[in-house]
Scaffold this active site. Structure first.
Site, short mmCIF file in Angstrom:
data_model
loop_
_atom_site.label_atom_id
_atom_site.label_comp_id
_atom_site.label_asym_id
_atom_site.label_seq_id
_atom_site.Cartn_x
_atom_site.Cartn_y
_atom_site.Cartn_z
CG ASN A 9 -1.44 1.53 1.24
OD1 ASN A 9 -2.00 1.85 -0.01
ND2 ASN A 9 -2.28 1.33 2.37
CD1 TRP A 10 3.81 1.31 -2.87
CD2 TRP A 10 3.71 2.15 -4.66
NE1 TRP A 10 4.87 0.37 -3.47
CE2 TRP A 10 3.99 1.13 -4.84
CE3 TRP A 10 3.18 2.89 -6.09
CZ2 TRP A 10 4.82 0.25 -5.67
CZ3 TRP A 10 3.13 2.25 -7.63
CH2 TRP A 10 4.41 0.77 -7.47
CE LYS A 11 0.22 3.20 5.19
NZ LYS A 11 -0.66 4.00 6.28
CG HIS A 97 -5.66 1.78 5.28
ND1 HIS A 97 -5.74 2.58 5.46
CD2 HIS A 97 -4.69 0.92 4.95
CE1 HIS A 97 -4.80 2.81 6.09
NE2 HIS A 97 -3.94 1.74 5.52
CD GLU A 99 -3.24 5.30 6.64
OE1 GLU A 99 -3.32 5.47 5.58
OE2 GLU A 99 -2.36 5.00 7.05
CD GLU A 169 -3.96 -2.56 7.00
OE1 GLU A 169 -2.97 -2.57 6.70
OE2 GLU A 169 -4.78 -1.63 6.60
N GLY A 175 1.97 1.79 10.44
CA GLY A 175 3.11 3.42 10.48
C GLY A 175 3.23 3.46 11.80
CB SER A 215 4.34 -2.18 11.60
OG SER A 215 3.77 -0.25 12.46
N GLY A 236 2.28 -1.20 4.67
CA GLY A 236 2.78 0.02 3.76
C GLY A 236 4.02 0.76 3.67
N GLY A 237 4.50 0.75 4.69
CA GLY A 237 5.61 1.43 4.77
C GLY A 237 7.42 1.12 4.23
C1 PEP Z 1 -0.66 0.47 6.36
O1 PEP Z 1 -0.80 0.86 5.10
O2 PEP Z 1 -1.78 -0.62 5.70
C2 PEP Z 1 0.08 -0.19 6.30
C3 PEP Z 1 0.20 -1.16 7.46
O3 PEP Z 1 1.46 0.75 6.50
P1 PEP Z 1 2.50 -0.05 7.91
O4 PEP Z 1 3.47 -1.40 7.19
O5 PEP Z 1 3.52 0.87 7.42
O6 PEP Z 1 2.15 0.13 9.28
#
Ligand code: PEP
Length: 253
Positions: A9-11, A97, A99, A169, A175, A215, A236-237
């Protein structure tokens, strides 16, 4: 056998040029996918088509949009419909998501509507659920997640849920660098599968890929993905660091 999935997930990160560089770097590192394994890239709308082209010919590699409208079409300036995504052959859409739930007030009902539109247009939803920290601290995460599932998914048929993808999640882990423990992840994933089994039967529940997100990193993916009810991750990251995402892909069961 249900699919094992590493979804990026590049957001709202990466320009087109940065995304292309990331994919070039990733593809210079060997990673291999078995027939039940998939990699999905959650790409910003403007260059879904370019990324698709760049990935063309790669087996079991797909693109996802990160959202779609809950409206079919019409005077909704700035929105992107499921039909538009279908027209450029997008495979998946991330729905709900945390967010989007938090910053864009997406309700259970709205998410149910988005899922319906995705399915009508042959796009597979990746349905996100998960509790905030206060809920986890109160110990009520199981009922919280159950409500998310029942309100947004239980109108679907068993056929529609066969092979479906859910991402658990926990919001406190997204994050933050704070991952759920292997036991916490397994416990919630088993809970999600049992909710689906009670409503739709063991076969449907067993066919659903339940991804963990929060994470996931190169150094913890193998342990988390090794849990019996964890079928990969939504990342994500670490998905934006080619070497790390390659390790994460290679950690799939
Ligand atoms: C996400 O973007 O859904 C996510 C889980 O991010 P991260 O891996 O950075 O926690």
């Amino acid at each position: 056998m249900r699919k094992q999935i590493a979804a990026a997930n590049w957001k709202m990160n990466l320009t087109l040029q940065q995304a292309e560089e990331l994919l070039d770097e990733l593809h210079s590192i060997p990673y291999s996918l078995d027939k039940d394994q998939e990699v999905i890239f959650g790409v910003p709308f403007p260059y879904l088509a370019q990324v698709e082209q760049k990935l063309a010919g790669r087996n079991n590699v797909y693109v996802a949009a990160q959202n779609c409208s809950d409206k079919k079409n019409g005077a909704y300036t700035g929105e992107v419909s499921a039909e538009m995504l279908q027209s450029i052959a997008v495979d998946y859409v991330i729905i709900g998501h945390s967010e989007r739930r938090e910053y864009f007030n997406e309700s259970h009902t709205m998410l149910a509507g988005k899922i319906n539109l995705c399915l009508e247009h042959g796009i597979k939803p990746i349905f996100c659920c998960g509790e905030p920290l206060a809920v986890r601290e109160a110990g009520t995460q199981n009922s919280y997640v159950e409500t998310q599932l029942t309100e947004s998914l239980f109108h679907l048929t068993a056929a529609q849920l066969t092979g479906f993808v859910i991402a658990y999640e926990p919001i406190w882990a997204i994050g933050t660098g704070k991952t759920a423990s292997n036991e916490q992840a397994q416990e919630m994933h088993a809970h999600i599968r049992s909710i689906m089994a009670n409503q739709y039967g063991a076969d449907v529940a067993g066919s659903i890929s339940i991804l963990y997100g929060g994470s996931v990193k190169a150094n913890n993916a193998k342990d988390i993905f090794g849990q019996p009810d964890v079928d990969g991750g939504l990342v994500g990251g670490a998905s934006m660091v080619a070497a790390d995402f390659a390790v994460i892909i290679n950690s799939l069961k």
